[in-house]
Structures are given as structure tokens and as C-alpha cells.
Design an enzyme around this catalytic site. Structure first.
Site, mmCIF file in Angstrom:
data_model
loop_
_atom_site.group_PDB
_atom_site.id
_atom_site.type_symbol
_atom_site.label_atom_id
_atom_site.label_comp_id
_atom_site.label_asym_id
_atom_site.label_seq_id
_atom_site.Cartn_x
_atom_site.Cartn_y
_atom_site.Cartn_z
ATOM 1 N N GLY A 307 45.015 48.732 49.909
ATOM 2 C CA GLY A 307 46.014 48.653 48.844
ATOM 3 C C GLY A 307 46.090 49.920 48.030
ATOM 4 O O GLY A 307 45.329 50.875 48.214
ATOM 5 N N ASP A 308 47.028 49.934 47.086
ATOM 6 C CA ASP A 308 47.223 51.091 46.220
ATOM 7 C C ASP A 308 46.003 51.310 45.325
ATOM 8 O O ASP A 308 45.381 50.351 44.856
ATOM 9 C CB ASP A 308 48.460 50.892 45.341
ATOM 10 C CG ASP A 308 49.737 50.759 46.160
ATOM 11 O OD1 ASP A 308 49.707 51.127 47.352
ATOM 12 O OD2 ASP A 308 50.749 50.293 45.604
ATOM 13 N N GLY A 310 43.920 51.806 42.114
ATOM 14 C CA GLY A 310 44.150 51.313 40.772
ATOM 15 C C GLY A 310 44.172 52.416 39.742
ATOM 16 O O GLY A 310 43.475 53.427 39.873
ATOM 17 N N LYS A 326 34.891 45.706 41.338
ATOM 18 C CA LYS A 326 35.811 46.482 40.512
ATOM 19 C C LYS A 326 35.044 47.141 39.363
ATOM 20 O O LYS A 326 34.410 46.458 38.549
ATOM 21 C CB LYS A 326 36.920 45.574 39.976
ATOM 22 C CG LYS A 326 37.668 44.834 41.086
ATOM 23 C CD LYS A 326 38.622 43.777 40.565
ATOM 24 C CE LYS A 326 39.849 44.376 39.952
ATOM 25 N NZ LYS A 326 40.861 43.335 39.643
ATOM 26 N N ASP A 361 38.874 34.251 39.514
ATOM 27 C CA ASP A 361 37.651 34.256 38.724
ATOM 28 C C ASP A 361 36.859 35.519 39.063
ATOM 29 O O ASP A 361 36.975 36.073 40.154
ATOM 30 C CB ASP A 361 36.814 33.014 39.064
ATOM 31 C CG ASP A 361 35.670 32.800 38.096
ATOM 32 O OD1 ASP A 361 35.703 33.383 36.994
ATOM 33 O OD2 ASP A 361 34.740 32.041 38.435
#
Length: 569
Positions: A307-308, A310, A326, A361
Site C-alpha cells: 500500500g501507499d 503513510g 505501526k 482494534d
């Protein structure tokens, strides 16, 4: 009494106080459901989440009288604590509580086997206790059996029409092919409460294995009603999913309940099930141990997530584990203007809030110690450049000071590139429904670009980028003022004042819809999302105190006569 015994006894008493209060709040759910006290039930959920931290803080203050923690005989304390709690039915939870206390006291980085339970210890002797479920030998699932299961449920409220529901339940089980070859039914005695729903959880034992039986109940004006019958493991798994708030179910032997649930939902990891029944701290413990087992496999390496990239988070994953990690970046890419503290508060908001099946979550880890050999070199270089405040590399030792772990999903923009036209149309409709559901739960996502949403293995769209998320009631919904002139309308400059918190739904067309057929599909189903009236109406319902219903199962699983009910439950 020895110093070790005194320390161990104090920590054990602290655990007992926490778990006693935890179960006390959990037991309120029965009365909340019986009296239809939905707002109070939501407050109980928030109160229960705060208990662990409060009890650990209180215990740390009490332990200050015992002397300097660094000088304490921690191996002996740990062994004394294990001897004291080993036979308790909640011994697994007691060990995790001990770890929470020692890590705070000692500022542990990584894992310290001298002062923590690492998972290598013998399982608690309480594990040998028989699981607490009722068992009914039978070769048929008829209305009489269904009626017995319902009548014996400790709901605290009568059924509006027990005989009708018993016949409907038996008919649904037969229609779903779940009674073929039946030899018995096992049922957990605890009722699982969440939001405005209650769930009875059982398993259908057949000659060739087991299937779940989850009966979803609601409390209407005339009494309790069975709303849905779920016998598919995927449907049951979604009810216990990672995008839902935690259940309130008072159980004597939590580990036995997790074992029971794992037997009917084989795709669920133990950490997910511990978390789903409210023990998120022990869920985090189990997730960490699962991660370590995966990293022990030859060639295991973290890689950058698909994905892109962040603007706020550096995100990586372990291919063999469906989890992403993350880390907050040191500096955010323009035009992001938020702060690290604000991002952490957004995650805390999601943790406390009802996630209604649309918010992932996250488990929060501090001082995670890993090996550099477990990272792709390019990823480690990226982390060193973008998150040096959080990720420290010393030789082969990598310390991640703070990280969020979330379930891995396919970013919506990537999913659409590889989906068939039928799949794309279905998921783009659910994308709009996700935005509606979040609004109904008093959540405004902020940044609603496709890349900030993901698709689960069940094909459900969820939101996972929280840095601009806020409560909908904190937003000012505005209509676009007419331009003073044609030149102003064509200008790239905004011709009206915009304050923080202003939301202009008419502008959503720029990023909520897609060109071509998919855009047309979205408009057919969700055109009102571009109208201020929709958002104002949702705000009004929240301010009036309404608790909107959300069903965690497909509409076609609802019983006959229930299909026309409220979409949100």
C-alpha cells in the site's frame, strides 16, 4: 514472612482486587440488558477498560513501601507468586498482571526472564480443571431442545414468545444443515453481552466434528427475542472479530472458555479470543508470544507493508502473521499538521469507543526488543530515517519504543485494482456503508481516501487510519457558501473562511466516489453522504442520547420476520 513472599503476596492481592472489580463490572451487563440501559452499558464498557491501569498504579504506590525494586529478589518473588496463584482458575491472567507490574517497576526493555513469566513455565495447574460447559447428548435439534437452551439462559428477562423462537431456531439450524449427524450439544453457561445484544454460545457435536451455534438475542419492548442463528464458523468469527468492542461475559475459567471458542472458530488465534472476551492485556501477551514463535522460523523477516506509504506512520509486517506494526514517524509529511501526542490520543479514543465492526482494534507495545536480522535491510533503513525517536538500532539489537499492532487487511485502493467488477461493486457499496456506520457511532473518519480503508477476509470494509479521526459531534457541518462571482468559483483559492472542525459534505465527491461504473454504483447507494442533512441528522441522534443498533452478522442470518428491523444493531 520472607521478602519474596511479601512482594508476591502484595502483587497477588493487587491482581485479585483488579479481577474482582473487573468481574463486578462485567456482571452488570445482565441487568443492563434486562432493563434496556444501553447508555449505562456503554459507560460500563469504558469504565472496565480503565480498571487495569488504575489498579496497577495503585499497587505500584503500595509497593513503594517494600523498598527499591531493583534490589528485590525477583526470581524468588516470581516463584513465590506462581506457587500462590498456580491453582487459581484465572492463573494465566494473574501471570500477565505480574508482568505488567514488574515491567513498570523495573522499566524493562525486551523480556527479562528473571522478573517476568515468559510462557516457558509449566501451564497453571488450574488448566487441568474441567471446562465449565453443559452437555446434552442428542441426535436431533428440535424445537424442544431449542426451547430448553433458551429457557435455561441466565438472561434475567423473559422471552417475548419462547415457543415461537424455539421453532424458528430449530428451523434455522436445520436449514443451515447444521443438525446432520448430530450426537450432542455443548453450551457455555455465560451469556456474552455487547452493546444492545446478548449471545448464547454453543457447539453442535457431530460424528465428523463440531460446528458453532451462536444465538443472537435482542431485548425489545415485549421481552427477549432471538434475532439470528449462526452455525457457520465464519459468521461466529465475525461476531468475535477484531473490529468489535469486547464482550462482557462473566466466566469462572477464562482459559477453558478460550479453548471452547477456539474449537468452534479455528481461524481465530488465542490472543484474538482472549481480547474478544475482555482480557486485552493477556491477549497482548499471547500475541507477543505468537510473534516470537513466528520469528523463530528460518528466514522470518519483517517487510514494509503493501500500500501507499503513510504520512504519519511507518508500517511493517511479518508475512507469516496477519498483523501489521505501526510506528509513529518523527516528522509527518505535509499537509499533516497533527502531533505525536494527538495521534496517540486518537488511538486511545478508538480503544475506548464502540468500534461497531468498522474500526480495527490495536494492541499497544512499549520497549519491544527485536533482532536486526529479522528486518529487511531496506525496512530497517527506512525506520532509522523516519522513526529514529522510536526505533533504536544497536548492532543486531533493535528496540522499538512504542508500536501499535493491528490485524492486517488489504488496502481498499489495492483491493479494487485486483477485484472482479462484481467484487468491486460490492465492496464500494460497503465502503459507503462503513462511512454511514461510523457516523451512526459518532465517529467522523476525517481522511476518507480509499487508501485509509481496508478489506477483511470476509469482504468487509473497515477504517484503520486514525490521525484525523474525531467524534462527529465535535464537527461543525457546513454548507458551501455560494461564490461571490464566477471567477471565484473557478479559482483554486477558497473564497470563504474555514475554521478547524469545519466539515463540508458537498466536497466529499472529490474523494468518496470513483470515476466510471463504480462511481455510479456509489452514487446510487450513498448520494446522501454528500448532503449536510445526513450528517446533521446523525449528530442530532447522538446528542439526543440515542444508541443505534449494529448487527455483527449478515442480514440473511436474521430469522424470518426480523429482516425488516433496524439496519443498525
Amino acid at each position: 514472612m520472607s521478602d519474596a513472599a511479601a512482594w508476591a503476596g502484595a502483587i497477588a492481592d493487587g491482581f485479585a482486587r483488579w479481577h474482582g472489580e473487573f468481574r463486578g463490572v462485567t456482571r452488570r451487563a445482565r441487568g443492563r440488558f434486562a432493563r434496556r440501559e444501553w447508555r449505562a452499558a456503554m459507560q460500563d464498557a469504558a469504565d472496565r477498560l480503565a480498571l487495569h491501569g488504575r489498579h496497577v498504579d495503585r499497587l505500584l504506590a503500595d509497593l513503594a513501601a517494600f523498598g527499591a525494586p531493583a534490589a528485590a529478589p525477583w526470581p524468588a518473588i516470581r516463584d513465590a507468586y506462581m506457587a500462590r496463584t498456580d491453582h487459581w482458575p484465572d492463573a494465566e491472567l494473574a501471570r500477565t498482571f505480574f508482568n505488567s507490574v514488574t515491567r513498570r517497576l523495573l522499566g524493562t526493555v525486551g523480556v527479562d526472564p528473571r522478573s517476568e513469566f515468559t510462557g516457558d513455565e509449566p501451564p497453571p495447574s488450574g488448566r487441568a480443571l474441567l471446562p465449565t460447559f453443559g452437555s446434552i447428548p442428542t441426535d436431533r435439534f428440535d424445537p424442544a431442545l431449542a426451547g430448553r437452551l433458551l429457557a435455561e439462559a441466565p438472561l434475567g428477562v423473559p422471552f417475548a414468545d419462547l415457543d415461537r423462537d424455539a421453532h424458528l431456531v430449530a428451523g434455522a439450524v436445520a436449514a443451515q444443515g447444521a443438525a446432520t449427524g448430530l450426537v450432542g450439544v455443548d453450551i457455555l453457561p455465560a451469556v456474552f453481552y455487547r452493546n444492545k445484544g446478548a449471545y448464547l454460545v454453543a457447539r453442535l457435536r457431530g460424528a465428523r466434528g463440531v460446528r458453532p451455534l451462536v444465538l443472537a438475542l435482542v431485548h425489545e419492548e415485549g421481552g427477549a427475542v432471538v434475532d439470528a442463528v449462526l452455525t457457520d464458523p465464519g459468521d461466529a468469527s465475525a461476531v468475535f472479530g477484531f473490529t468489535r468492542s469486547y464482550f462482557h461475559a462473566d466466566v469462572e475459567h477464562p482459559a477453558a472458555v478460550v479453548d471452547f471458542l477456539a474449537g468452534i472458530m479455528p481461524v481465530k488465534r488465542p490472543d484474538e479470543l482472549w481480547t474478544a472476551i475482555g482480557y486485552h492485556k493477556h491477549g497482548k501477551t499471547e500475541l507477543y508470544r505468537t510473534l516470537m514463535r513466528h520469528l523463530a522460523e528460518p528466514g522470518a523477516r519483517f517487510t514494509a507493508s503493501e500500500g501507499d506509504r503513510g504520512m504519519v506512520m511507518a508500517v511493517f509486517t511479518l508475512p507469516s502473521l496477519n498483523v501489521v506494526f505501526k510506528v509513529i514517524k518523527d516528522r509527518f509529511d505535509p499537509p499533516k499538521s497533527t502531533t505525536r501526542e494527538q495521534v496517540m490520543e486518537k488511538y486511545n479514543l478508538v480503544f475506548r469507543h464502540d468500534r461497531v465492526g468498522r474500526l480495527a482494534d490495536a494492541q499497544e507495545f512499549d520497549h519491544l526488543e527485536l533482532r536486526a536480522a529479522h528486518f529487511e535491510p531496506a525496512l530497517l533503513e527506512e525506520l532509522a530515517l523516519t522513526a529514529a525517536r522510536t526505533v533504536t538500532v544497536e548492532g543486531d539489537r533493535v528496540v522499538v519504543g512504542h508500536v501499535y499492532a493491528e490485524r492486517r487487511v488489504v488496502p481498499l485502493n489495492l483491493y479494487l485494482r485486483q477485484a472482479t467488477p462484481e467484487q468491486a461493486a460490492q465492496v464500494i457499496v460497503d465502503y459507503g456503508t462503513a462511512v454511514r456506520d461510523l457516523a451512526a457511532a459518532n465517529i467522523f473518519p476525517g481522511d476518507m481516501l480509499l487508501k485509509n480503508f481496508g478489506v477483511t477476509r470476509h469482504g468487509r470494509v473497515i477504517f484503520y487510519d486514525y490521525d484525523e479521526l474525531c467524534l462527529l459531534t465535535e464537527c461543525r457541518i457546513r454548507r458551501l457558501p455560494p461564490p461571490p462571482s464566477d471567477d471565484d468559483e473557478l479559482s483554486a483559492e477558497v473564497w470563504f473562511a474555514v475554521r478547524e472542525g469545519d466539515v463540508f459534505p458537498e466536497e466529499f465527491r472529490h474523494f468518496l466516489t470513483l470515476p466510471g461504473p463504480l462511481g455510479e454504483v456509489f452514487l446510487r447507494h450513498h448520494a446522501e453522504l454528500f448532503e449536510p442533512a445526513f450528517w446533521e441528522a446523525m449528530q442530532a441522534r447522538q446528542r439526543a442520547g440515542e444508541v443505534i443498533d449494529f448487527f455483527p452478522y449478515p442480514a440473511d442470518r436474521r430469522l424470518p420476520g426480523r429482516e425488516g428491523g433496524a439496519r443498525y444493531a
